[in-house]
Write a protein that holds these residues in place. Structure first.
Motif, mmCIF file in Angstrom:
data_model
loop_
_atom_site.group_PDB
_atom_site.id
_atom_site.type_symbol
_atom_site.label_atom_id
_atom_site.label_comp_id
_atom_site.label_asym_id
_atom_site.label_seq_id
_atom_site.Cartn_x
_atom_site.Cartn_y
_atom_site.Cartn_z
ATOM 1 N N LEU A 280 23.303 -8.837 -33.410
ATOM 2 C CA LEU A 280 23.491 -8.294 -34.757
ATOM 3 C C LEU A 280 23.465 -6.769 -34.749
ATOM 4 O O LEU A 280 24.316 -6.119 -35.367
ATOM 5 C CB LEU A 280 22.414 -8.834 -35.696
ATOM 6 C CG LEU A 280 22.563 -10.295 -36.105
ATOM 7 C CD1 LEU A 280 21.267 -10.802 -36.734
ATOM 8 C CD2 LEU A 280 23.724 -10.476 -37.084
ATOM 9 N N LEU A 281 22.496 -6.188 -34.062
ATOM 10 C CA LEU A 281 22.409 -4.730 -34.031
ATOM 11 C C LEU A 281 23.565 -4.129 -33.252
ATOM 12 O O LEU A 281 24.170 -3.135 -33.680
ATOM 13 C CB LEU A 281 21.076 -4.301 -33.422
ATOM 14 C CG LEU A 281 20.821 -2.793 -33.389
ATOM 15 C CD1 LEU A 281 20.869 -2.190 -34.785
ATOM 16 C CD2 LEU A 281 19.477 -2.490 -32.726
ATOM 17 N N GLY A 282 23.903 -4.721 -32.111
ATOM 18 C CA GLY A 282 25.002 -4.202 -31.309
ATOM 19 C C GLY A 282 26.337 -4.259 -32.018
ATOM 20 O O GLY A 282 27.186 -3.384 -31.853
ATOM 21 N N VAL B 291 20.643 -13.736 -24.272
ATOM 22 C CA VAL B 291 21.035 -12.978 -25.448
ATOM 23 C C VAL B 291 20.314 -13.474 -26.695
ATOM 24 O O VAL B 291 20.364 -14.655 -27.013
ATOM 25 C CB VAL B 291 22.563 -13.075 -25.663
ATOM 26 C CG1 VAL B 291 22.964 -12.345 -26.933
ATOM 27 C CG2 VAL B 291 23.290 -12.500 -24.457
ATOM 28 N N GLY B 292 19.652 -12.575 -27.395
ATOM 29 C CA GLY B 292 19.025 -12.906 -28.658
ATOM 30 C C GLY B 292 19.914 -12.509 -29.824
ATOM 31 O O GLY B 292 20.673 -11.544 -29.748
ATOM 32 N N THR B 293 19.822 -13.260 -30.905
ATOM 33 C CA THR B 293 20.638 -12.975 -32.085
ATOM 34 C C THR B 293 20.374 -11.576 -32.615
ATOM 35 O O THR B 293 21.292 -10.893 -33.080
ATOM 36 C CB THR B 293 20.356 -14.010 -33.193
ATOM 37 O OG1 THR B 293 20.559 -15.316 -32.669
ATOM 38 C CG2 THR B 293 21.282 -13.803 -34.385
ATOM 39 N N ASP B 294 19.118 -11.112 -32.551
ATOM 40 C CA ASP B 294 18.793 -9.779 -33.048
ATOM 41 C C ASP B 294 19.627 -8.710 -32.340
ATOM 42 O O ASP B 294 20.184 -7.812 -32.972
ATOM 43 C CB ASP B 294 17.307 -9.479 -32.839
ATOM 44 C CG ASP B 294 16.411 -10.276 -33.759
ATOM 45 O OD1 ASP B 294 16.937 -11.067 -34.567
ATOM 46 O OD2 ASP B 294 15.189 -10.106 -33.678
ATOM 47 N N GLY B 295 19.695 -8.805 -31.012
ATOM 48 C CA GLY B 295 20.462 -7.828 -30.254
ATOM 49 C C GLY B 295 21.941 -7.867 -30.584
ATOM 50 O O GLY B 295 22.594 -6.824 -30.702
#
Length: 236
Positions: free
Chosen positions: A28-30, A22-26
């Motif tokens: 945050l967007l999710g 899991v990346g932080t970007d995903g």
């Protein structure tokens, strides 16, 4: 931003079997995507299915998830099958350029895309394609969004700061206008590292908000980040 492994509160039944890096970007967007009142959602470039499943947890919409990489597509399918929302999720092994959904347009489209146009590429083609836009240029993405987005729908994307500011200008050429900008920094003293951008066909002044992830020490998260992601992290 950094990758980490974490556990969803609602995913405890299959957390040991699901394949999530899991990346932080995903995350945050999710967690921040505007799902209110949405009925039909498209996730472009699903990876392992993280954002798709986060959105499924947050709303009752039907979700279509597309992923061109075969191995990532298989991971998404496996993770969706283990979830409690598989009856509302369709996963397709296709790219945006050739994807054609004849049934309807979407009132929400989201993507965490490849974005490093000029950086040194990873020698592994699969890893390189997840971080470079050779296979999905901004023009390809915007053309697809324009074709698939409902006239009253919204499109949301997470990008690094520089790429995001350029993308805002590029989107205007396709009749898509930025209405909301969430500016994200890792620490209170950090520069803005990421932008979550919201677009629609309506031209208006963009609203700006800020989000700081950590207070200072490693993994001491701010209250605003906890509030945004608390439905997903067990530790929150």
């Amino acid at each position: 931003m950094s990758n980490t492994h974490f556990t969803f509160k609602e995913f405890t039944v299959f957390q040991e079997k699901a394949a999530f890096k899991v990346g932080t970007d995903g995350v945050l967007l999710g967690a921040s995507a505007d799902v209110a009142g949405k009925k039909y959602i498209l996730d472009i470039g699903s990876g392992t299915g993280l954002i798709t499943l986060m959105l499924a947890q947050r709303c009752d919409a039907e979700i279509v998830s597309i992923e061109p990489d075969k191995e990532s597509f298989i991971q998404t399918v496996e993770n969706v099958e283990l979830s409690g929302w598989k009856n509302r999720i369709t996963v397709l092994n296709t790219d945006l350029q050739t994807f054609n959904y004849n049934y309807r347009k979407f009132d929400l489209i989201v993507t965490n895309p490849p974005f490093f146009s000029n950086s040194l590429k990873n020698p592994d083609p699969r890893k390189s394609s997840t971080r470079h836009n050779d296979s999905l240029t901004s023009a390809d993405l915007l053309t697809g969004i324009k074709r698939l987005l409902d006239e009253k729908g919204v499109f949301q994307i997470i990008l690094p700061y520089v790429e995001g500011t350029v993308f805002i200008a590029e989107a205007q050429q396709f009749g898509l206008y930025c209405s909301n900008i969430l500016k994200i920094r890792p620490l209170p003293t950090s520069e803005i590292r990421r932008l979550i951008l919201t677009f629609s066909g309506e031209r208006k002044q963009a609203e700006e908000k800020f989000l700081t992830i950590e207070r200072g020490p490693r993994h001491e998260f701010t209250e605003e980040y906890k509030n945004l992601t608390k439905d997903f992290y067990l530790k929150f």
